[in-house]
Write a protein that holds these residues in place. Sequence first.
Motif, PDB file in Angstrom:
ATOM      1  N   VAL A 141      16.733  -8.949 -39.922  1.00 57.41           N
ATOM      2  CA  VAL A 141      17.379  -8.947 -38.641  1.00 57.41           C
ATOM      3  C   VAL A 141      16.573  -7.983 -37.670  1.00 57.41           C
ATOM      4  O   VAL A 141      17.050  -8.149 -36.617  1.00 57.41           O
ATOM      5  N   SER A 173      13.859  -6.847 -34.973  1.00 53.66           N
ATOM      6  CA  SER A 173      12.860  -7.578 -34.321  1.00 53.66           C
ATOM      7  C   SER A 173      11.929  -6.644 -33.643  1.00 53.66           C
ATOM      8  O   SER A 173      10.892  -6.902 -33.163  1.00 53.66           O
ATOM      9  N   GLU A 233      20.040 -17.302 -28.106  1.00 58.68           N
ATOM     10  CA  GLU A 233      19.777 -16.004 -28.600  1.00 58.68           C
ATOM     11  C   GLU A 233      20.518 -14.966 -28.199  1.00 58.68           C
ATOM     12  O   GLU A 233      21.038 -14.987 -27.017  1.00 58.68           O
ATOM     13  N   TRP A 234      20.949 -14.442 -29.432  1.00 61.00           N
ATOM     14  CA  TRP A 234      21.820 -13.282 -29.088  1.00 61.00           C
ATOM     15  C   TRP A 234      21.333 -11.951 -29.990  1.00 61.00           C
ATOM     16  O   TRP A 234      21.211 -11.984 -31.210  1.00 61.00           O
ATOM     17  N   THR A 235      21.042 -10.562 -29.272  1.00 62.92           N
ATOM     18  CA  THR A 235      20.356  -9.804 -29.899  1.00 62.92           C
ATOM     19  C   THR A 235      21.182  -8.355 -29.405  1.00 62.92           C
ATOM     20  O   THR A 235      21.837  -8.464 -28.333  1.00 62.92           O
ATOM     21  N   VAL A 274      19.193  -8.752 -34.474  1.00 63.09           N
ATOM     22  CA  VAL A 274      20.178  -9.752 -34.211  1.00 63.09           C
ATOM     23  C   VAL A 274      21.512  -9.168 -34.186  1.00 63.09           C
ATOM     24  O   VAL A 274      22.122  -8.228 -34.847  1.00 63.09           O
TER      25      VAL A 274
END
Lengths: 875, 129
Positions: free
Chosen positions: A725, A727, A855-857, A816
Amino acid sequence: MRTVDQYIIDRWIAGQFLGQHRTHGRVTVEPDWRLHLEFGGGLSNIPRPSQLPYRYFQDLDNDQVEVEVPNVTKIDWERSLKSDAGSCTITIANVATSVASVQSGVAGIPGAYTWAHGQPDAAARWGQTPNSWWEVLIPNALLRTYEGYGGFEEDGTPMSIPDAVAGGYLYLTGLWLVDEVNVSSNGTLSLRCRDMAKLLIEQIVFPPFSPPAWYPIRFARYKYTEHVAKAIPVYDSTDPIESGPGAEGPKYITDIAMTADGKGYYLVGTDGGVFTFGRALFYGSRGGAGDVDPAPMISIASDPLGHGYWLTDTDGDVYTFGQVLFYGNAPGPAAGTIRTIAAHPGGRGYWLLGADGTVYEFGAADHFGDSPAFSGFVMDMGVTDTGEGYWLLDSTGAIFTFGDALYYGGANDLPAGPLSPEGVVVAGNIDLEARPIVENADGTVSTVLPFTIEEEDLHVLIPTVVDGPPRILTNDEAIDYYHFTGQHLGKFDTEAHAWIYAADLISAQNLYYTIGPGGLSTCVGMSVMPDGNGYLITDDQGNVAPFGSARLRSPNGSWKAAQDNLNDPIMAMASTPTGNGYLLVGGDGGVFSFGDAPFYGSLPGDYTYISREDGNYTDLTEVVAALLKWAGWCAVPEPEDSIYGVYGNLESTGTFLTEAIPIDTFDRKPIIDGINAMREIVNYGFWIDEEGAAHWESLNFYAFGNFMDTGQHVETLVEIDERYVLSDYAVSFADQAVKSELIVSSHDPTVGLQDVVTTRRRMGLQLLGLDLNRGMVRPYLWVNDHWSKVEDQEALIERLMDLITFSLRRGTVRCVANPRIQINDQVRIYERVTSETYVHWVEGIRSSHDLMSGEWTYDITTGWLGEDWEQGMPA
Amino acid sequence: MAVQRWTFDDGVEQVTLPINPKDGGSPEFTKKVAELGTTAPDGIPILFEGSRPAMKEEFSGVLHTQEHYELLWEWWDKSRAVTITDDLDREIVVYFESFQPRRVRSALYPWKHEFSVRALVLQYTHPGS
């Protein structure tokens, strides 16, 4: 840490947010939201406490009507323990795109959700008509964001929000109030919001926010009331006591006790009356107690912690007043013999002293021995500062030591000079017991009047008083006399030692030649120096003899005249907390002060006393709770409870301020300023969570693990693992918070006040075993009169060291998004380039959710909790 | 067997094309997937699927007459959704985005054009679903 469905936990590390498992975000608006003054639903008839008015913003029965905001393209929010409020920006496509709208001829026309869409001029020019979004998305609209994974039907359409929440797919990620609406001609509408802390930032403390009767807001733990006594009590040992303790016995003042802070004192009479002076608080007395206790009151002991006092009568029955505890009475055989009560330095016990020298211990007080058999009466006792020993004083002035108490001399055998002078190289060769005497105008005598000269690297103390006849020489004459006779009072290694000896010699000589070698007359009381290295003894004529580090002090007022005309004998004495002054009290209640001892009055005379009652709070958390309830966090009480709670989680601090909280802490200021002022005292965290609830809690870096939303503590951490998870990760190792020394002080330690309590801790290799200071001098000074006890200061220093350690290594991780992670959580991060495997504390979260790309971070800022955190504390 | 002619219907009027388009007529089906990499060299790929972009449809053909030309222009100009029923009896609700006619010299048909039309698909029911 939030409780989430196992689905969320599994999907998070699966890494594939596709199809039915793709990320999901929804936004709703509550068009009719406002702050309410009354609860609805028939709850307004619940009787309220006096802390009106209340407001609330959250319908806890979920009665609020939420309308979904369509066309949301982006949800970005940020929440941090360093910010007063969380912030959020929601972007929507301001275009109607449904088939029905296209059918009606308005396809692709921006502005469908603009608050003024369809206003008359626009209607005339472009044919716009007001729709259901008229004046909905405007400042201070209440929005809710829901985010998660999954929550789609098989055909790909999203579930309803309630169904998706119930299914564990969507989670409420924030309650927001709109600050600003930005509409642009390119078809986007963005809403810039803050969380419900906006209510604390925008509202100020001014009526009608707070009850008008409370304005200006003033919180005080105690309420002090000054009372004026109508009667003027007269104590005269020839007067009989008519009622109460010791009825039919002589009525006189028998003891005096200073308050712990030295700003007041108590007198106690044989009839049980207690009289307070200065800032001493009145908690009650035994005066007029009737026939319950025939024995006269004999002694009073003030609580070292300032919470009250104990009285005892001659039977050894102890009476408690204020918040001190009862630890027992003297056994039956002690009846009629008890002379005094002495408190244990920790306040959790006391000793009773019998006139035969028997010591009775109670509570934390230990027994270290009884005085040997002798012919006099044991009159008083003094306790060492450790509580591990005591001195007993008998009527002849003899001193008996027990435990860790050291012997410094007795008043039954006054020495002509100091017993153990420091720094003497050559002892004096003058007979101190046969000195010439010169009488001074103030009634004292001079027998030495010494000064020093330097000779062969030594400091010689020589007298100016000589015999044949007794006279005082000039300094030059005295030097010639010394050279002629060779007589001196001693040769010392330093000038300082010589002058210390000179001062002690003058005191001892004055006592020796005024009172006489036989010592004081009937000794009645003693008081111990705060450092435990000396004591004072007084006789019933008010003659005081110092021993050890104790010193005679100058009287305040015409003591000599008063001493020559005492109405009643001196009964007791008490020293100030500094040891630089003392009080004597006569049997008629006359008080005489010396040195820095304050004079606040005596008997007989006009008499006022101060009583103390509970104020309007007992714990700083109650102050925060009141502010929150007035601001909108008032929670509906349980049906059986008439007390209105706070919507959120408030943790007790166990702390209050002895002085009233200043009015300007709150007055006409944002509510958040008052809360932050309380936060600085106790180092708590304050934030508004995803559901709008307020949190006032200690920060989660005192134990390994997390607190669930149920309040349960678990040793479970979310692991942010580079393989699944994580990045992006960056960590810093900085010295911005590193100090060379930590200093916590009750007052500025450089000013030179004598009652300052200071604790210092030098920091060398304490931080990771590295000397990060490299010899630089960069101390950290924390001054606050609230931290006036050494043990409290040491605890604060330990906390400060933790905070410095935590700030050494700070991380910023992108991963994430996971609704399970909340601020104030602990997480573990694994990343090989930075060698990161440690547990971190979450200080802030920034969420970025692009609903178009899916995309959800999260960007999480963290503080490192040290090596070996699993063992509980940083290494 | 007779070829079914394409029809356009906007809920107010309906027309039948004199000549069916010869190419195109089926929507383009697209998903949007973004990839995020982990920092570990042996980490898994993180895939996010976003909202499906609007489907598009294109068809092209030839027209011979001025009436056909004006018909296509007129229906492109409409501000309402149009339901196309094609020769396969599929109903597709579209919003015409562009109409691009290119004249082709013809001795027989002065108004002969090759054309292409692009439309946003607002509603499509997949056959058999």
